[in-house]
Design a protein around this motif. Structure first.
Motif, mmCIF file in Angstrom:
data_model
loop_
_atom_site.group_PDB
_atom_site.id
_atom_site.type_symbol
_atom_site.label_atom_id
_atom_site.label_comp_id
_atom_site.label_asym_id
_atom_site.label_seq_id
_atom_site.Cartn_x
_atom_site.Cartn_y
_atom_site.Cartn_z
ATOM 1 N N SER A 1 0.838 -1.191 0.000
ATOM 2 C CA SER A 1 0.000 0.000 0.000
ATOM 3 C C SER A 1 0.878 1.247 0.000
ATOM 4 C CB SER A 1 -0.907 -0.004 1.236
ATOM 5 O OG SER A 1 -1.483 1.261 1.430
ATOM 6 N N GLU B 1 0.018 3.486 2.985
ATOM 7 C CA GLU B 1 0.590 3.026 4.240
ATOM 8 C C GLU B 1 2.047 3.430 4.356
ATOM 9 O OE1 GLU B 1 1.430 -1.161 6.681
ATOM 10 O OE2 GLU B 1 0.354 -1.161 4.768
ATOM 11 N N SER C 1 2.292 7.134 4.981
ATOM 12 C CA SER C 1 1.905 7.444 6.359
ATOM 13 C C SER C 1 3.066 7.220 7.311
ATOM 14 C CB SER C 1 0.708 6.588 6.776
ATOM 15 O OG SER C 1 -0.429 6.913 6.013
ATOM 16 N N ARG C 2 3.850 6.183 7.062
ATOM 17 C CA ARG C 2 5.036 5.952 7.884
ATOM 18 C C ARG C 2 6.027 7.091 7.716
ATOM 19 N NH1 ARG C 2 7.850 0.463 6.972
ATOM 20 N NH2 ARG C 2 8.950 1.165 8.843
#
Length: 294
Positions: free
Chosen positions: A244, A247, A250-251
């Motif tokens: 993703s 994802e 976001s990290r």
């Protein structure tokens, strides 16, 4: 910022250290009062302070996450920044071992001045680096303010930005009186294609493919803003088409910490400042406009 730097006279030293383009060592003439007034400062065995230059971010030549191998940005940009800093301070001739530590220098020490604004979380003096003696006007209460304002103009910090050897890095406590000069130095260097700006890919895009790892991309082919480089290394994962993208981004947002923009009040999610399209990560705003809050 209501008060100026704490000025220390002493010597710049390089032997048995591994200086880069934004960090160097300094031995104050009077270390005991310094240690008493700034107990969080980190000292080496030879009595030198660890100094991190304020407002600048040099290409990494030895970045390490705890327990992980060294990372570095594409040569020769980090090496050129380090040499430019040491030349400015008075070290024209250096010999380094394969690990990057200085094993020979002529001269072995140079007189200089350190202007400390604060101690960072790693115990380093976040400071201005100057050659020679401090601004004498600073010692008189009535003349203190003009002297510390002008000190940015004759610092190694500004010189490195002006010549394009380093990128900017603005924290929230960077003095407002110096921001105009910093912005001008960076923008002119970028417009003229000096130094790192000839090779920079921060805004044109950092590519990933299934066959290319994060290390391959960042160490071999893409010179980018070092702050972003460090955060990408901290994320420690390349984009995988089977995973993703959101994802992964976001990290990156979490590792980047809190940021703002010089033109607004309040925090901005780092995700709002980047885009990931067509297999490329891009920074959407110039780095000198980003204010690091954490």
């Amino acid at each position: 910022m209501k008060s100026g730097p704490t000025w220390l006279e002493g010597c710049w030293v390089v032997l048995d250290h591994a200086p880069d383009g934004d960090s160097v060592r300094f031995v104050p003439d009077r270390p005991i009062p310094v240690a008493q007034s700034m107990p969080r400062l980190r000292w080496s065995k030879d009595g030198a302070l660890s100094v991190r230059l304020l407002g600048v971010d040099a290409p990494e030549i030895h970045y390490r996450r705890r327990g992980q191998p060294l990372w570095r940005q594409p040569p020769p940009w980090g090496e050129r920044a380090a040499q430019a800093l040491l030349n400015f301070l008075g070290f024209p001739v250096l010999q380094r071992n394969p690990a990057g530590r200085v094993v020979g220098a002529e001269p072995q020490a140079c007189r200089g001045t350190l202007g400390i604004l604060r101690v960072d979380r790693y115990g380093r003096a976040l400071a201005l680096a100057l050659r020679g003696e401090p601004p004498r006007e600073y010692h008189g209460a009535g003349d203190a303010l003009p002297a510390w304002k002008d000190s940015w103009e004759v610092s190694a910090n500004r010189e490195l930005l002006q010549q394009g050897h380093v990128y900017p890095l603005v924290h929230r406590d960077f003095p407002m009186d110096w921001r105009g000069s910093l912005n001008t130095s960076v923008q002119v260097a970028r417009m003229q294609g000096k130094g790192v700006w000839r090779a920079d890919r921060t805004h044109c895009g950092i590519p990933w493919s299934a066959a290319q790892t994060l290390r391959d991309t960042l160490e071999s082919s893409c010179l980018i803003w070092p702050f972003l480089f460090r955060r990408l290394v901290d994320v420690e994962a390349g984009f995988r088409p089977a995973g993703s993208a959101m994802e992964w981004l976001s990290r990156l947002n979490r590792h980047a910490g809190s940021v703002s923009l010089s033109s607004i009040n309040g925090t901005v999610p780092f995700l709002d400042l980047i885009t990931f399209t067509d297999g490329k990560l891009r920074l959407l705003v110039p780095p000198e406009e980003i204010v690091i809050l954490s």
